[in-house]
Write a protein that holds these residues in place. Structure first.
Motif, PDB file in Angstrom:
ATOM      1  N   GLN A 209     -13.958   5.988   1.720  1.00  4.92           N
ATOM      2  CA  GLN A 209     -12.490   6.162   1.285  1.00  4.92           C
ATOM      3  C   GLN A 209     -12.106   4.977   1.753  1.00  4.92           C
ATOM      4  OE1 GLN A 209     -10.128   9.514   1.484  1.00  4.92           O
ATOM      5  NE2 GLN A 209      -8.453   8.586   2.127  1.00  4.92           N
TER       6      GLN A 209
ATOM      7  N   ASN B 153      -8.501   3.087   2.136  1.00  5.87           N
ATOM      8  CA  ASN B 153      -6.936   3.055   1.874  1.00  5.87           C
ATOM      9  C   ASN B 153      -6.340   1.698   1.997  1.00  5.87           C
ATOM     10  OD1 ASN B 153      -6.916   5.884   2.276  1.00  5.87           O
ATOM     11  ND2 ASN B 153      -7.424   5.706   4.281  1.00  5.87           N
TER      12      ASN B 153
ATOM     13  N   SER C 138      -3.182  -0.802   2.469  1.00  4.65           N
ATOM     14  CA  SER C 138      -1.794  -1.095   2.990  1.00  4.65           C
ATOM     15  C   SER C 138      -1.340  -2.449   2.425  1.00  4.65           C
ATOM     16  CB  SER C 138      -1.721  -1.052   4.558  1.00  4.65           C
ATOM     17  OG  SER C 138      -0.591  -1.267   4.885  1.00  4.65           O
TER      18      SER C 138
ATOM     19  N   GLU D 223     -14.204   5.997   6.308  1.00  2.00           N
ATOM     20  CA  GLU D 223     -12.953   5.789   5.858  1.00  2.00           C
ATOM     21  C   GLU D 223     -12.153   4.518   6.481  1.00  2.00           C
ATOM     22  OE1 GLU D 223      -8.599   8.297   5.779  1.00  2.00           O
ATOM     23  OE2 GLU D 223     -10.255   9.078   6.282  1.00  2.00           O
TER      24      GLU D 223
ATOM     25  N   THR E 258      -8.716   1.300   6.388  1.00  2.00           N
ATOM     26  CA  THR E 258      -7.650   0.864   5.663  1.00  2.00           C
ATOM     27  C   THR E 258      -7.733  -0.649   5.914  1.00  2.00           C
ATOM     28  OG1 THR E 258      -6.424   2.967   6.674  1.00  2.00           O
ATOM     29  CG2 THR E 258      -5.099   0.695   5.786  1.00  2.00           C
TER      30      THR E 258
ATOM     31  N   PRO F 103      -5.680   5.521  -2.880  1.00  4.19           N
ATOM     32  CA  PRO F 103      -6.915   5.347  -2.000  1.00  4.19           C
ATOM     33  C   PRO F 103      -8.099   5.158  -3.102  1.00  4.19           C
ATOM     34  CG  PRO F 103      -5.904   7.097  -1.054  1.00  4.19           C
ATOM     35  CD  PRO F 103      -5.141   7.113  -2.195  1.00  4.19           C
TER      36      PRO F 103
END
Length: 102
Positions: free
Chosen positions: A2, A4, A6, A63, A65, A83
């Protein structure tokens, strides 16, 4: 995996390539294979300005970011990205790709 995103208003772009648990981010290779189940790799330990959150492995999935450079007038799909879940190996499609190709 995953990923993510920003978003941040800034010049430049982001290209992400995936191969298993490795990511090539703007030409620089990062191997996250050593992150064990339940493990956390602090973002500060990853020498990449685009990795802005800790890298975790839960349920066998990584996971993380990434910072997503966007323009000040970016569409909603870039300003509020979803995501990226289980991207296939190869180039990871980013919302900014859709804008660049429009």
């Amino acid at each position: 995996m995953q990923i993510n995103l920003s978003p941040q208003i800034r010049p430049g772009g982001l290209e992400v390539l995936k191969a298993g648990d490795t990511l090539t981010i703007n030409g620089q290779l990062f191997d996250f294979t050593p992150v064990a189940e339940g493990g956390i790799l602090p973002a500060a330990a990853v020498d990449c300005e685009f990795v802005i959150g800790d890298v975790r492995r839960q349920g066998g999935e990584l996971e993380l970011t990434l910072l997503l450079p966007i323009a000040w007038d970016a569409p909603e799909s870039c300003a509020f990205p979803q995501p990226i879940l289980n991207p296939a190996d190869g180039r990871v499609p980013l919302p900014t790709d859709e804008v660049a190709n429009a």
